[in-house]
Design a protein around this motif. Structure first.
Motif, PDB file in Angstrom:
ATOM      1  N   GLY A  75       0.199  59.364 -15.708  1.00 12.75           N
ATOM      2  CA  GLY A  75      -1.027  59.299 -16.494  1.00 12.75           C
ATOM      3  C   GLY A  75      -2.116  60.284 -16.113  1.00 12.75           C
ATOM      4  O   GLY A  75      -3.255  60.160 -16.543  1.00 12.75           O
ATOM      5  N   ALA A  76      -1.772  61.279 -15.329  1.00 10.25           N
ATOM      6  CA  ALA A  76      -2.785  62.244 -14.885  1.00 10.25           C
ATOM      7  C   ALA A  76      -3.306  63.081 -16.047  1.00 10.25           C
ATOM      8  O   ALA A  76      -2.561  63.461 -16.932  1.00 10.25           O
ATOM      9  N   LEU A  77      -4.606  63.326 -16.003  1.00 13.80           N
ATOM     10  CA  LEU A  77      -5.246  64.216 -16.967  1.00 13.80           C
ATOM     11  C   LEU A  77      -5.856  65.431 -16.280  1.00 13.80           C
ATOM     12  O   LEU A  77      -6.332  66.355 -16.938  1.00 13.80           O
ATOM     13  N   PHE A  78      -5.870  65.405 -14.945  1.00 16.25           N
ATOM     14  CA  PHE A  78      -6.511  66.462 -14.163  1.00 16.25           C
ATOM     15  C   PHE A  78      -5.584  66.875 -13.037  1.00 16.25           C
ATOM     16  O   PHE A  78      -4.814  66.059 -12.530  1.00 16.25           O
ATOM     17  N   TYR A  79      -5.681  68.127 -12.637  1.00 14.79           N
ATOM     18  CA  TYR A  79      -4.920  68.584 -11.473  1.00 14.79           C
ATOM     19  C   TYR A  79      -5.587  69.803 -10.864  1.00 14.79           C
ATOM     20  O   TYR A  79      -6.408  70.455 -11.494  1.00 14.79           O
ATOM     21  N   HIS A  80      -5.206  70.075  -9.619  1.00 22.11           N
ATOM     22  CA  HIS A  80      -5.664  71.293  -8.952  1.00 22.11           C
ATOM     23  C   HIS A  80      -4.655  71.661  -7.883  1.00 22.11           C
ATOM     24  O   HIS A  80      -3.809  70.851  -7.491  1.00 22.11           O
ATOM     25  N   ALA A  81      -4.729  72.881  -7.430  1.00 17.79           N
ATOM     26  CA  ALA A  81      -3.869  73.337  -6.338  1.00 17.79           C
ATOM     27  C   ALA A  81      -4.348  72.700  -5.039  1.00 17.79           C
ATOM     28  O   ALA A  81      -5.532  72.399  -4.876  1.00 17.79           O
ATOM     29  N   TYR A  82      -3.430  72.516  -4.109  1.00 19.18           N
ATOM     30  CA  TYR A  82      -3.753  71.821  -2.859  1.00 19.18           C
ATOM     31  C   TYR A  82      -4.820  72.545  -2.039  1.00 19.18           C
ATOM     32  O   TYR A  82      -5.553  71.932  -1.279  1.00 19.18           O
ATOM     33  N   TYR A  83      -4.936  73.852  -2.208  1.00 24.78           N
ATOM     34  CA  TYR A  83      -5.835  74.634  -1.357  1.00 24.78           C
ATOM     35  C   TYR A  83      -7.275  74.692  -1.863  1.00 24.78           C
ATOM     36  O   TYR A  83      -8.109  75.342  -1.260  1.00 24.78           O
ATOM     37  N   VAL A  84      -7.575  73.998  -2.966  1.00 25.01           N
ATOM     38  CA  VAL A  84      -8.964  73.890  -3.424  1.00 25.01           C
ATOM     39  C   VAL A  84      -9.396  72.433  -3.334  1.00 25.01           C
ATOM     40  O   VAL A  84      -8.574  71.527  -3.357  1.00 25.01           O
ATOM     41  N   LYS A  85     -10.677  72.215  -3.223  1.00 27.93           N
ATOM     42  CA  LYS A  85     -11.228  70.861  -3.096  1.00 27.93           C
ATOM     43  C   LYS A  85     -12.343  70.675  -4.133  1.00 27.93           C
ATOM     44  O   LYS A  85     -13.524  70.737  -3.803  1.00 27.93           O
ATOM     45  N   PRO A  86     -11.995  70.440  -5.394  1.00 27.77           N
ATOM     46  CA  PRO A  86     -13.033  70.287  -6.417  1.00 27.77           C
ATOM     47  C   PRO A  86     -13.831  68.989  -6.223  1.00 27.77           C
ATOM     48  O   PRO A  86     -13.287  67.967  -5.795  1.00 27.77           O
ATOM     49  N   ARG A  87     -15.101  69.053  -6.535  1.00 31.78           N
ATOM     50  CA  ARG A  87     -15.967  67.881  -6.391  1.00 31.78           C
ATOM     51  C   ARG A  87     -15.513  66.713  -7.250  1.00 31.78           C
ATOM     52  O   ARG A  87     -15.604  65.569  -6.855  1.00 31.78           O
ATOM     53  N   TRP A  88     -15.048  67.026  -8.451  1.00 32.44           N
ATOM     54  CA  TRP A  88     -14.657  65.972  -9.375  1.00 32.44           C
ATOM     55  C   TRP A  88     -13.497  65.130  -8.854  1.00 32.44           C
ATOM     56  O   TRP A  88     -13.321  63.978  -9.259  1.00 32.44           O
ATOM     57  N   ALA A  89     -12.705  65.659  -7.927  1.00 27.13           N
ATOM     58  CA  ALA A  89     -11.523  64.943  -7.431  1.00 27.13           C
ATOM     59  C   ALA A  89     -11.903  63.649  -6.712  1.00 27.13           C
ATOM     60  O   ALA A  89     -11.140  62.682  -6.726  1.00 27.13           O
ATOM     61  N   ARG A  90     -13.075  63.608  -6.097  1.00 29.53           N
ATOM     62  CA  ARG A  90     -13.527  62.395  -5.391  1.00 29.53           C
ATOM     63  C   ARG A  90     -13.706  61.222  -6.347  1.00 29.53           C
ATOM     64  O   ARG A  90     -13.613  60.071  -5.942  1.00 29.53           O
ATOM     65  N   GLU A  91     -13.980  61.528  -7.615  1.00 31.60           N
ATOM     66  CA  GLU A  91     -14.238  60.481  -8.606  1.00 31.60           C
ATOM     67  C   GLU A  91     -12.983  60.041  -9.339  1.00 31.60           C
ATOM     68  O   GLU A  91     -13.049  59.183 -10.216  1.00 31.60           O
ATOM     69  N   LYS A  92     -11.840  60.609  -9.009  1.00 30.43           N
ATOM     70  CA  LYS A  92     -10.587  60.320  -9.713  1.00 30.43           C
ATOM     71  C   LYS A  92      -9.615  59.581  -8.792  1.00 30.43           C
ATOM     72  O   LYS A  92      -9.815  59.484  -7.595  1.00 30.43           O
ATOM     73  N   ILE A  93      -8.532  59.089  -9.372  1.00 29.50           N
ATOM     74  CA  ILE A  93      -7.474  58.435  -8.620  1.00 29.50           C
ATOM     75  C   ILE A  93      -6.296  59.400  -8.514  1.00 29.50           C
ATOM     76  O   ILE A  93      -5.788  59.881  -9.534  1.00 29.50           O
ATOM     77  N   LYS A  94      -5.882  59.691  -7.289  1.00 27.34           N
ATOM     78  CA  LYS A  94      -4.742  60.583  -7.083  1.00 27.34           C
ATOM     79  C   LYS A  94      -3.473  59.858  -7.531  1.00 27.34           C
ATOM     80  O   LYS A  94      -3.233  58.721  -7.146  1.00 27.34           O
ATOM     81  N   THR A  95      -2.677  60.511  -8.368  1.00 24.79           N
ATOM     82  CA  THR A  95      -1.459  59.877  -8.869  1.00 24.79           C
ATOM     83  C   THR A  95      -0.197  60.429  -8.223  1.00 24.79           C
ATOM     84  O   THR A  95       0.697  59.670  -7.888  1.00 24.79           O
ATOM     85  N   VAL A  96      -0.128  61.737  -8.062  1.00 25.57           N
ATOM     86  CA  VAL A  96       1.096  62.332  -7.524  1.00 25.57           C
ATOM     87  C   VAL A  96       0.795  63.728  -6.980  1.00 25.57           C
ATOM     88  O   VAL A  96      -0.131  64.389  -7.431  1.00 25.57           O
ATOM     89  N   VAL A  97       1.585  64.131  -6.008  1.00 28.67           N
ATOM     90  CA  VAL A  97       1.537  65.498  -5.488  1.00 28.67           C
ATOM     91  C   VAL A  97       2.884  66.128  -5.824  1.00 28.67           C
ATOM     92  O   VAL A  97       3.934  65.573  -5.506  1.00 28.67           O
ATOM     93  N   HIS A  98       2.842  67.262  -6.491  1.00 25.62           N
ATOM     94  CA  HIS A  98       4.069  67.970  -6.853  1.00 25.62           C
ATOM     95  C   HIS A  98       3.934  69.417  -6.425  1.00 25.62           C
ATOM     96  O   HIS A  98       3.070  70.140  -6.932  1.00 25.62           O
ATOM     97  N   GLU A  99       4.774  69.804  -5.478  1.00 25.16           N
ATOM     98  CA  GLU A  99       4.745  71.142  -4.916  1.00 25.16           C
ATOM     99  C   GLU A  99       3.322  71.494  -4.476  1.00 25.16           C
ATOM    100  O   GLU A  99       2.790  70.849  -3.593  1.00 25.16           O
TER     101      GLU A  99
END
Length: 82
Positions: free
Chosen positions: A49-73
């Motif tokens: 159900g993810a609607l958002f994603y980013h690469a592991y090497y960045v830390k976007p502010r919006w990520a704190r407000e979301k629920i992590k669903t999966v890590v792929h590569e």
């Protein structure tokens, strides 16, 4: 969108027309395949159900407000909090 060059331009030739015909044919085949896949198969959402994603090497502010669903590569996927 694929468009045929106007007849008044120097690009309009039998070669350009052949390229256009191949592009249209390729588009029609791709559309037919997509329709077959989407209408006959149920697709499993690997992002849970993810609607958002980013690469592991960045830390976007919006990520704190979301629920992590999966890590792929190299990517981390998130969905909205309810």
């Amino acid at each position: 969108m694929i468009r045929r060059p106007p007849r008044s331009t120097p690009l309009y030739s039998s070669a350009a027309s052949d390229v256009y015909k191949r592009q249209v044919q390729s588009y029609k085949i791709a559309l037919a395949v997509a329709h077959q896949v989407l209408s006959k198969y149920s697709m499993h959402d690997v992002t849970d159900g993810a609607l958002f994603y980013h690469a592991y090497y960045v830390k976007p502010r919006w990520a704190r407000e979301k629920i992590k669903t999966v890590v792929h590569e190299d990517h981390i996927f998130y969905r909205e909090r309810n």
